[in-house]
Scaffold this motif. Structure first.
Motif, PDB file in Angstrom:
ATOM      1  N   GLU A  81      55.084 -27.349 -13.913  1.00 54.94           N
ATOM      2  CA  GLU A  81      54.435 -27.518 -12.616  1.00 54.94           C
ATOM      3  C   GLU A  81      53.142 -26.730 -12.598  1.00 54.94           C
ATOM      4  O   GLU A  81      53.112 -25.571 -13.022  1.00 54.94           O
ATOM      5  CB  GLU A  81      55.366 -27.084 -11.489  1.00 54.94           C
ATOM      6  CG  GLU A  81      56.566 -27.995 -11.357  1.00 54.94           C
ATOM      7  CD  GLU A  81      57.384 -27.715 -10.119  1.00 54.94           C
ATOM      8  OE1 GLU A  81      57.087 -26.755  -9.396  1.00 54.94           O
ATOM      9  OE2 GLU A  81      58.335 -28.486  -9.882  1.00 54.94           O
ATOM     10  N   VAL A  82      52.082 -27.361 -12.098  1.00 53.81           N
ATOM     11  CA  VAL A  82      50.743 -26.763 -12.132  1.00 53.81           C
ATOM     12  C   VAL A  82      50.072 -26.952 -10.780  1.00 53.81           C
ATOM     13  O   VAL A  82      50.033 -28.068 -10.248  1.00 53.81           O
ATOM     14  CB  VAL A  82      49.871 -27.438 -13.223  1.00 53.81           C
ATOM     15  CG1 VAL A  82      48.493 -26.807 -13.279  1.00 53.81           C
ATOM     16  CG2 VAL A  82      50.557 -27.396 -14.574  1.00 53.81           C
ATOM     17  N   GLU A  83      49.554 -25.859 -10.208  1.00 60.93           N
ATOM     18  CA  GLU A  83      48.742 -25.952  -8.990  1.00 60.93           C
ATOM     19  C   GLU A  83      47.336 -26.391  -9.393  1.00 60.93           C
ATOM     20  O   GLU A  83      46.740 -25.811 -10.304  1.00 60.93           O
ATOM     21  CB  GLU A  83      48.650 -24.596  -8.290  1.00 60.93           C
ATOM     22  CG  GLU A  83      49.855 -24.224  -7.483  1.00 60.93           C
ATOM     23  CD  GLU A  83      50.098 -25.124  -6.291  1.00 60.93           C
ATOM     24  OE1 GLU A  83      49.143 -25.529  -5.591  1.00 60.93           O
ATOM     25  OE2 GLU A  83      51.278 -25.423  -6.052  1.00 60.93           O
ATOM     26  N   LEU A  84      46.822 -27.390  -8.715  1.00 62.12           N
ATOM     27  CA  LEU A  84      45.450 -27.835  -8.950  1.00 62.12           C
ATOM     28  C   LEU A  84      44.572 -27.247  -7.855  1.00 62.12           C
ATOM     29  O   LEU A  84      44.900 -27.335  -6.668  1.00 62.12           O
ATOM     30  CB  LEU A  84      45.383 -29.360  -8.939  1.00 62.12           C
ATOM     31  CG  LEU A  84      46.258 -30.075  -9.971  1.00 62.12           C
ATOM     32  CD1 LEU A  84      46.268 -31.572  -9.713  1.00 62.12           C
ATOM     33  CD2 LEU A  84      45.772 -29.785 -11.367  1.00 62.12           C
ATOM     34  N   LYS A  85      43.475 -26.649  -8.236  1.00 64.97           N
ATOM     35  CA  LYS A  85      42.550 -26.009  -7.287  1.00 64.97           C
ATOM     36  C   LYS A  85      41.363 -26.925  -7.029  1.00 64.97           C
ATOM     37  O   LYS A  85      40.907 -27.650  -7.917  1.00 64.97           O
ATOM     38  CB  LYS A  85      42.038 -24.676  -7.852  1.00 64.97           C
ATOM     39  CG  LYS A  85      43.134 -23.701  -8.229  1.00 64.97           C
ATOM     40  CD  LYS A  85      43.868 -23.189  -7.018  1.00 64.97           C
ATOM     41  CE  LYS A  85      44.925 -22.181  -7.438  1.00 64.97           C
ATOM     42  NZ  LYS A  85      45.772 -21.797  -6.368  1.00 64.97           N
ATOM     43  N   THR A  86      40.818 -26.859  -5.816  1.00 58.12           N
ATOM     44  CA  THR A  86      39.624 -27.653  -5.520  1.00 58.12           C
ATOM     45  C   THR A  86      38.429 -27.072  -6.253  1.00 58.12           C
ATOM     46  O   THR A  86      38.262 -25.865  -6.353  1.00 58.12           O
ATOM     47  CB  THR A  86      39.327 -27.688  -4.007  1.00 58.12           C
ATOM     48  OG1 THR A  86      39.206 -26.356  -3.529  1.00 58.12           O
ATOM     49  CG2 THR A  86      40.405 -28.413  -3.246  1.00 58.12           C
ATOM     50  N   ALA A  87      37.622 -27.961  -6.786  1.00 64.41           N
ATOM     51  CA  ALA A  87      36.399 -27.594  -7.507  1.00 64.41           C
ATOM     52  C   ALA A  87      35.356 -28.664  -7.192  1.00 64.41           C
ATOM     53  O   ALA A  87      35.219 -29.647  -7.919  1.00 64.41           O
ATOM     54  CB  ALA A  87      36.649 -27.498  -9.003  1.00 64.41           C
ATOM     55  N   GLY A  88      34.684 -28.478  -6.081  1.00 64.03           N
ATOM     56  CA  GLY A  88      33.696 -29.475  -5.668  1.00 64.03           C
ATOM     57  C   GLY A  88      34.382 -30.734  -5.171  1.00 64.03           C
ATOM     58  O   GLY A  88      35.154 -30.703  -4.226  1.00 64.03           O
ATOM     59  N   LEU A  89      34.143 -31.850  -5.859  1.00 63.89           N
ATOM     60  CA  LEU A  89      34.700 -33.135  -5.446  1.00 63.89           C
ATOM     61  C   LEU A  89      35.981 -33.488  -6.191  1.00 63.89           C
ATOM     62  O   LEU A  89      36.411 -34.635  -6.168  1.00 63.89           O
ATOM     63  CB  LEU A  89      33.658 -34.239  -5.673  1.00 63.89           C
ATOM     64  CG  LEU A  89      32.369 -34.094  -4.873  1.00 63.89           C
ATOM     65  CD1 LEU A  89      31.375 -35.173  -5.259  1.00 63.89           C
ATOM     66  CD2 LEU A  89      32.662 -34.148  -3.378  1.00 63.89           C
ATOM     67  N   ARG A  90      36.587 -32.524  -6.873  1.00 62.81           N
ATOM     68  CA  ARG A  90      37.794 -32.805  -7.645  1.00 62.81           C
ATOM     69  C   ARG A  90      38.757 -31.622  -7.595  1.00 62.81           C
ATOM     70  O   ARG A  90      38.389 -30.525  -7.190  1.00 62.81           O
ATOM     71  CB  ARG A  90      37.442 -33.115  -9.096  1.00 62.81           C
ATOM     72  CG  ARG A  90      36.903 -31.898  -9.824  1.00 62.81           C
ATOM     73  CD  ARG A  90      36.543 -32.219 -11.251  1.00 62.81           C
ATOM     74  NE  ARG A  90      36.138 -31.011 -11.946  1.00 62.81           N
ATOM     75  CZ  ARG A  90      35.379 -30.987 -12.992  1.00 62.81           C
ATOM     76  NH1 ARG A  90      34.931 -32.112 -13.498  1.00 62.81           N
ATOM     77  NH2 ARG A  90      35.060 -29.843 -13.555  1.00 62.81           N
ATOM     78  N   PHE A  91      39.972 -31.865  -8.030  1.00 56.88           N
ATOM     79  CA  PHE A  91      40.947 -30.808  -8.262  1.00 56.88           C
ATOM     80  C   PHE A  91      40.956 -30.529  -9.754  1.00 56.88           C
ATOM     81  O   PHE A  91      40.748 -31.444 -10.562  1.00 56.88           O
ATOM     82  CB  PHE A  91      42.351 -31.269  -7.851  1.00 56.88           C
ATOM     83  CG  PHE A  91      42.553 -31.429  -6.376  1.00 56.88           C
ATOM     84  CD1 PHE A  91      42.768 -30.320  -5.574  1.00 56.88           C
ATOM     85  CD2 PHE A  91      42.549 -32.683  -5.792  1.00 56.88           C
ATOM     86  CE1 PHE A  91      42.972 -30.455  -4.215  1.00 56.88           C
ATOM     87  CE2 PHE A  91      42.753 -32.837  -4.436  1.00 56.88           C
ATOM     88  CZ  PHE A  91      42.969 -31.716  -3.643  1.00 56.88           C
ATOM     89  N   GLU A  92      41.224 -29.259 -10.132  1.00 55.97           N
ATOM     90  CA  GLU A  92      41.290 -28.961 -11.557  1.00 55.97           C
ATOM     91  C   GLU A  92      42.222 -27.785 -11.834  1.00 55.97           C
ATOM     92  O   GLU A  92      42.515 -26.979 -10.955  1.00 55.97           O
ATOM     93  CB  GLU A  92      39.907 -28.679 -12.140  1.00 55.97           C
ATOM     94  CG  GLU A  92      39.264 -27.404 -11.674  1.00 55.97           C
ATOM     95  CD  GLU A  92      37.908 -27.168 -12.333  1.00 55.97           C
ATOM     96  OE1 GLU A  92      37.540 -25.997 -12.435  1.00 55.97           O
ATOM     97  OE2 GLU A  92      37.234 -28.136 -12.725  1.00 55.97           O
ATOM     98  N   ALA A  93      42.680 -27.739 -13.076  1.00 52.31           N
ATOM     99  CA  ALA A  93      43.490 -26.627 -13.564  1.00 52.31           C
ATOM    100  C   ALA A  93      43.204 -26.483 -15.048  1.00 52.31           C
ATOM    101  O   ALA A  93      42.932 -27.469 -15.739  1.00 52.31           O
ATOM    102  CB  ALA A  93      44.971 -26.891 -13.342  1.00 52.31           C
ATOM    103  N   THR A  94      43.212 -25.235 -15.517  1.00 48.68           N
ATOM    104  CA  THR A  94      43.047 -24.982 -16.944  1.00 48.68           C
ATOM    105  C   THR A  94      44.267 -24.229 -17.453  1.00 48.68           C
ATOM    106  O   THR A  94      44.955 -23.545 -16.697  1.00 48.68           O
ATOM    107  CB  THR A  94      41.771 -24.168 -17.231  1.00 48.68           C
ATOM    108  OG1 THR A  94      41.822 -22.950 -16.479  1.00 48.68           O
ATOM    109  CG2 THR A  94      40.516 -24.936 -16.847  1.00 48.68           C
ATOM    110  N   GLY A  95      44.535 -24.381 -18.727  1.00 47.87           N
ATOM    111  CA  GLY A  95      45.691 -23.735 -19.328  1.00 47.87           C
ATOM    112  C   GLY A  95      46.101 -24.490 -20.575  1.00 47.87           C
ATOM    113  O   GLY A  95      45.282 -25.143 -21.209  1.00 47.87           O
TER     114      GLY A  95
END
Length: 123
Positions: A81-95
């Protein structure tokens, strides 16, 4: 003769309605997997080290500034399970993500609306 013209006109009119109501040909803009739920197009772009989620409404970006998103990656018996964070006009996650042949369920919550679950199959 006029009866045949009327019949042809009616057939042509209804065939346009059927064509417009048929499913949309969803094409990825960013090279990801695409799904449509409740007139919103979701595009999920996944690599081994990043997850990106784009939302659009008839080609226009959706305001996600007050929204939240979570991705659940299912690969065989493993679940991540991964939380996606808002980044401008999209959601993103790194890992580090195991995405090969995975199924992904993304839950997006927007203020004043019921949460939306979107399913993707990655290759």
């Amino acid at each position: 003769m006029k009866l045949i013209q009327l019949f042809t006109f009616l057939v042509m009119s209804f065939s346009g309605i059927v064509y417009a109501a048929s499913g949309h040909d969803l094409k990825p803009v960013y090279g990801g997997a695409v799904a449509e739920v409740k007139d919103i197009t979701f595009e999920f772009v996944a690599t081994a080290d990043s997850l990106l989620l784009y939302l659009s409404d008839h080609g226009k970006p959706v305001d996600i500034s007050r929204s939240t998103a979570k991705a659940t990656i299912l690969q065989g018996a493993e679940k991540q399970e991964v939380e996606l964070k808002t980044a401008g006009l999209r959601f993103e996650a790194t890992g580090s993500f195991k995405i090969a042949n995975a199924k992904v369920v993304v839950t997006v919550s927007q203020p004043g609306k019921a949460p939306v679950n979107v399913r993707f199959t990655l290759k």
